[in-house]
Scaffold this motif. Sequence first.
Motif, PDB file in Angstrom:
ATOM      1  N   VAL A  33       0.871  -1.167   0.000  1.00  0.00           N
ATOM      2  CA  VAL A  33       0.000   0.000   0.000  1.00  0.00           C
ATOM      3  C   VAL A  33       0.911   1.220   0.000  1.00  0.00           C
ATOM      4  CG1 VAL A  33      -0.242   0.211   2.523  1.00  0.00           C
ATOM      5  CG2 VAL A  33      -2.063   1.049   1.034  1.00  0.00           C
ATOM      6  N   SER A  34       0.485   2.250  -0.725  1.00  0.00           N
ATOM      7  CA  SER A  34       1.302   3.464  -0.803  1.00  0.00           C
ATOM      8  C   SER A  34       0.478   4.676  -0.405  1.00  0.00           C
ATOM      9  CB  SER A  34       1.839   3.653  -2.229  1.00  0.00           C
ATOM     10  OG  SER A  34       0.771   3.760  -3.149  1.00  0.00           O
ATOM     11  N   ARG A  35       1.186   5.751  -0.124  1.00  0.00           N
ATOM     12  CA  ARG A  35       0.532   7.028   0.157  1.00  0.00           C
ATOM     13  C   ARG A  35      -0.090   7.549  -1.134  1.00  0.00           C
ATOM     14  NH1 ARG A  35       1.681   9.560   4.867  1.00  0.00           N
ATOM     15  NH2 ARG A  35       1.021  11.575   4.058  1.00  0.00           N
ATOM     16  N   SER A  36      -1.139   8.310  -0.966  1.00  0.00           N
ATOM     17  CA  SER A  36      -1.685   9.049  -2.099  1.00  0.00           C
ATOM     18  C   SER A  36      -1.494  10.535  -1.799  1.00  0.00           C
ATOM     19  CB  SER A  36      -3.166   8.707  -2.294  1.00  0.00           C
ATOM     20  OG  SER A  36      -3.907   9.106  -1.159  1.00  0.00           O
ATOM     21  N   ASN A  37      -1.947  11.382  -2.682  1.00  0.00           N
ATOM     22  CA  ASN A  37      -1.779  12.820  -2.481  1.00  0.00           C
ATOM     23  C   ASN A  37      -2.662  13.365  -1.365  1.00  0.00           C
ATOM     24  OD1 ASN A  37       0.159  13.011  -4.463  1.00  0.00           O
ATOM     25  ND2 ASN A  37      -1.342  13.402  -6.067  1.00  0.00           N
ATOM     26  N   TYR A  38      -3.654  12.597  -0.957  1.00  0.00           N
ATOM     27  CA  TYR A  38      -4.556  13.026   0.111  1.00  0.00           C
ATOM     28  C   TYR A  38      -5.227  11.797   0.740  1.00  0.00           C
ATOM     29  CZ  TYR A  38      -8.061  12.101  -3.429  1.00  0.00           C
ATOM     30  OH  TYR A  38      -8.822  11.480  -4.383  1.00  0.00           O
ATOM     31  N   GLY A  39      -5.803  11.972   1.899  1.00  0.00           N
ATOM     32  CA  GLY A  39      -6.622  10.933   2.518  1.00  0.00           C
ATOM     33  C   GLY A  39      -5.882   9.800   3.193  1.00  0.00           C
ATOM     34  N   ASN A  40      -4.606   9.917   3.426  1.00  0.00           N
ATOM     35  CA  ASN A  40      -3.869   8.814   4.036  1.00  0.00           C
ATOM     36  C   ASN A  40      -4.300   8.556   5.477  1.00  0.00           C
ATOM     37  OD1 ASN A  40      -2.048   8.227   1.767  1.00  0.00           O
ATOM     38  ND2 ASN A  40      -1.450  10.341   2.118  1.00  0.00           N
ATOM     39  N   GLU A  41      -4.798   9.593   6.143  1.00  0.00           N
ATOM     40  CA  GLU A  41      -5.302   9.438   7.510  1.00  0.00           C
ATOM     41  C   GLU A  41      -6.698   8.823   7.510  1.00  0.00           C
ATOM     42  OE1 GLU A  41      -4.269  12.394   6.200  1.00  0.00           O
ATOM     43  OE2 GLU A  41      -2.268  12.428   7.096  1.00  0.00           O
ATOM     44  N   GLU A  42      -7.345   8.757   6.345  1.00  0.00           N
ATOM     45  CA  GLU A  42      -8.691   8.186   6.238  1.00  0.00           C
ATOM     46  C   GLU A  42      -8.691   6.793   5.640  1.00  0.00           C
ATOM     47  OE1 GLU A  42      -9.487  11.596   4.162  1.00  0.00           O
ATOM     48  OE2 GLU A  42      -9.155  12.588   6.075  1.00  0.00           O
ATOM     49  N   ARG A  43      -7.509   6.241   5.385  1.00  0.00           N
ATOM     50  CA  ARG A  43      -7.375   4.887   4.841  1.00  0.00           C
ATOM     51  C   ARG A  43      -6.679   4.028   5.880  1.00  0.00           C
ATOM     52  NH1 ARG A  43      -3.571   6.154   0.488  1.00  0.00           N
ATOM     53  NH2 ARG A  43      -3.618   3.948  -0.021  1.00  0.00           N
ATOM     54  N   ALA A  44      -7.174   2.803   6.043  1.00  0.00           N
ATOM     55  CA  ALA A  44      -6.605   1.898   7.041  1.00  0.00           C
ATOM     56  C   ALA A  44      -6.254   0.564   6.404  1.00  0.00           C
ATOM     57  CB  ALA A  44      -7.601   1.684   8.184  1.00  0.00           C
ATOM     58  N   VAL A  45      -5.340  -0.141   7.055  1.00  0.00           N
ATOM     59  CA  VAL A  45      -4.977  -1.495   6.654  1.00  0.00           C
ATOM     60  C   VAL A  45      -5.317  -2.415   7.818  1.00  0.00           C
ATOM     61  CG1 VAL A  45      -3.083  -3.043   6.012  1.00  0.00           C
ATOM     62  CG2 VAL A  45      -3.158  -0.699   5.108  1.00  0.00           C
ATOM     63  N   VAL A  46      -6.084  -3.454   7.503  1.00  0.00           N
ATOM     64  CA  VAL A  46      -6.498  -4.447   8.488  1.00  0.00           C
ATOM     65  C   VAL A  46      -6.014  -5.802   8.005  1.00  0.00           C
ATOM     66  CG1 VAL A  46      -8.460  -5.559   9.641  1.00  0.00           C
ATOM     67  CG2 VAL A  46      -8.559  -3.117   9.078  1.00  0.00           C
ATOM     68  N   SER A 132      -4.262 -15.576   6.495  1.00  0.00           N
ATOM     69  CA  SER A 132      -4.581 -14.167   6.734  1.00  0.00           C
ATOM     70  C   SER A 132      -3.791 -13.318   5.756  1.00  0.00           C
ATOM     71  CB  SER A 132      -4.258 -13.774   8.179  1.00  0.00           C
ATOM     72  OG  SER A 132      -2.874 -13.887   8.423  1.00  0.00           O
ATOM     73  N   PHE A 133      -4.286 -12.088   5.559  1.00  0.00           N
ATOM     74  CA  PHE A 133      -3.635 -11.160   4.650  1.00  0.00           C
ATOM     75  C   PHE A 133      -4.186  -9.760   4.903  1.00  0.00           C
ATOM     76  CE2 PHE A 133      -6.974 -13.557   2.573  1.00  0.00           C
ATOM     77  CZ  PHE A 133      -7.879 -12.568   2.183  1.00  0.00           C
ATOM     78  N   PRO A 134      -3.432  -8.725   4.528  1.00  0.00           N
ATOM     79  CA  PRO A 134      -3.896  -7.353   4.743  1.00  0.00           C
ATOM     80  C   PRO A 134      -4.832  -6.899   3.624  1.00  0.00           C
ATOM     81  CG  PRO A 134      -1.695  -7.330   3.836  1.00  0.00           C
ATOM     82  CD  PRO A 134      -2.051  -8.778   4.036  1.00  0.00           C
ATOM     83  N   VAL A 135      -5.788  -6.057   3.995  1.00  0.00           N
ATOM     84  CA  VAL A 135      -6.672  -5.393   3.037  1.00  0.00           C
ATOM     85  C   VAL A 135      -6.764  -3.922   3.437  1.00  0.00           C
ATOM     86  CG1 VAL A 135      -8.027  -7.467   2.515  1.00  0.00           C
ATOM     87  CG2 VAL A 135      -8.791  -5.919   4.328  1.00  0.00           C
ATOM     88  N   GLU A 136      -7.195  -3.101   2.507  1.00  0.00           N
ATOM     89  CA  GLU A 136      -7.379  -1.680   2.784  1.00  0.00           C
ATOM     90  C   GLU A 136      -8.861  -1.384   2.916  1.00  0.00           C
ATOM     91  OE1 GLU A 136      -6.785   2.568   0.499  1.00  0.00           O
ATOM     92  OE2 GLU A 136      -5.370   0.950   0.024  1.00  0.00           O
ATOM     93  N   CYS A 137      -9.193  -0.480   3.835  1.00  0.00           N
ATOM     94  CA  CYS A 137     -10.579  -0.037   4.005  1.00  0.00           C
ATOM     95  C   CYS A 137     -10.577   1.413   4.468  1.00  0.00           C
ATOM     96  CB  CYS A 137     -11.331  -0.919   5.003  1.00  0.00           C
ATOM     97  SG  CYS A 137     -10.774  -0.773   6.714  1.00  0.00           S
ATOM     98  N   ALA A 138     -11.751   2.002   4.534  1.00  0.00           N
ATOM     99  CA  ALA A 138     -11.883   3.356   5.069  1.00  0.00           C
ATOM    100  C   ALA A 138     -11.619   3.314   6.571  1.00  0.00           C
ATOM    101  CB  ALA A 138     -13.280   3.899   4.797  1.00  0.00           C
ATOM    102  N   MET A 139     -10.987   4.357   7.081  1.00  0.00           N
ATOM    103  CA  MET A 139     -10.648   4.428   8.499  1.00  0.00           C
ATOM    104  C   MET A 139     -11.875   4.217   9.384  1.00  0.00           C
ATOM    105  SD  MET A 139      -8.160   4.936  10.626  1.00  0.00           S
ATOM    106  CE  MET A 139      -6.897   5.947   9.939  1.00  0.00           C
ATOM    107  N   HIS A 140     -13.015   4.812   9.015  1.00  0.00           N
ATOM    108  CA  HIS A 140     -14.202   4.695   9.858  1.00  0.00           C
ATOM    109  C   HIS A 140     -14.803   3.286   9.860  1.00  0.00           C
ATOM    110  CE1 HIS A 140     -16.010   5.705   5.930  1.00  0.00           C
ATOM    111  NE2 HIS A 140     -17.052   5.006   6.368  1.00  0.00           N
ATOM    112  N   GLU A 141     -14.307   2.393   9.004  1.00  0.00           N
ATOM    113  CA  GLU A 141     -14.770   1.003   8.976  1.00  0.00           C
ATOM    114  C   GLU A 141     -13.742   0.021   9.540  1.00  0.00           C
ATOM    115  OE1 GLU A 141     -17.679   1.417   5.104  1.00  0.00           O
ATOM    116  OE2 GLU A 141     -15.683   0.591   4.809  1.00  0.00           O
ATOM    117  N   ALA A 142     -12.565   0.508   9.847  1.00  0.00           N
ATOM    118  CA  ALA A 142     -11.470  -0.367  10.277  1.00  0.00           C
ATOM    119  C   ALA A 142     -11.781  -1.105  11.576  1.00  0.00           C
ATOM    120  CB  ALA A 142     -10.176   0.429  10.417  1.00  0.00           C
ATOM    121  N   GLU A 143     -12.343  -0.418  12.530  1.00  0.00           N
ATOM    122  CA  GLU A 143     -12.640  -1.053  13.821  1.00  0.00           C
ATOM    123  C   GLU A 143     -13.626  -2.206  13.647  1.00  0.00           C
ATOM    124  OE1 GLU A 143     -11.779  -1.901  17.471  1.00  0.00           O
ATOM    125  OE2 GLU A 143     -10.937  -0.085  16.587  1.00  0.00           O
ATOM    126  N   ALA A 144     -14.681  -1.983  12.864  1.00  0.00           N
ATOM    127  CA  ALA A 144     -15.671  -3.045  12.621  1.00  0.00           C
ATOM    128  C   ALA A 144     -15.036  -4.204  11.865  1.00  0.00           C
ATOM    129  CB  ALA A 144     -16.857  -2.493  11.846  1.00  0.00           C
TER     130      ALA A 144
END
Length: 168
Positions: A33-46, A132-144
């Motif tokens: 997973v890489s940084r984008s120009n914006y929204g890195n604080e709103e993307r999570a890896v689970v 198991s493996f990592p996936v990306e999701c929106a930060m507000h969905e990471a906890e669930a």
Amino acid sequence: MESYLGLQTGAWNGQRVALFRVHTSVADVYLSVSRSNYGNEERAVVEVDCARLFRLWRDEPRGEHAGLANGNPQTWRADPRFELAAEGFSFGEHDPVPLAEVSCPASAAVPYVTFTDGVMRTLWLAAYAAKSFPVECAMHEAEALQRLAGAAGSRWLSVAELVPPQVA
């Protein structure tokens, strides 16, 4: 995160990525997973447990990928797109494939997962017994997603934490 290896500079574009190694029955494969120009604080890896993720995916109410979610390694390998995932993983750690992108709406009456990107990569991992493996999701969905499908002993992290900005 058990699969997290650290930061790596991409061979073809020079961009830093968070590198992950996933064990399968045929080989270790690499994702990133890489940084984008914006929204890195709103993307999570689970880091998800494969079996738990598939149970949630099968509950997706629209049934967009129901045939695939309810399939098995034999049916997945028969899909012509399966070989594209195999090819992507064949480049190893020097050109890792991007993480699958999923959504796990926390407010849904019946929890489920849906895919934005990476269905065939996920099927390839499942077909070759990745636990198991990592996936990306929106930060507000990471906890669930962590609670419902997270791998035992893991915790989610933001993309901003995994790939901090480069200092000039």
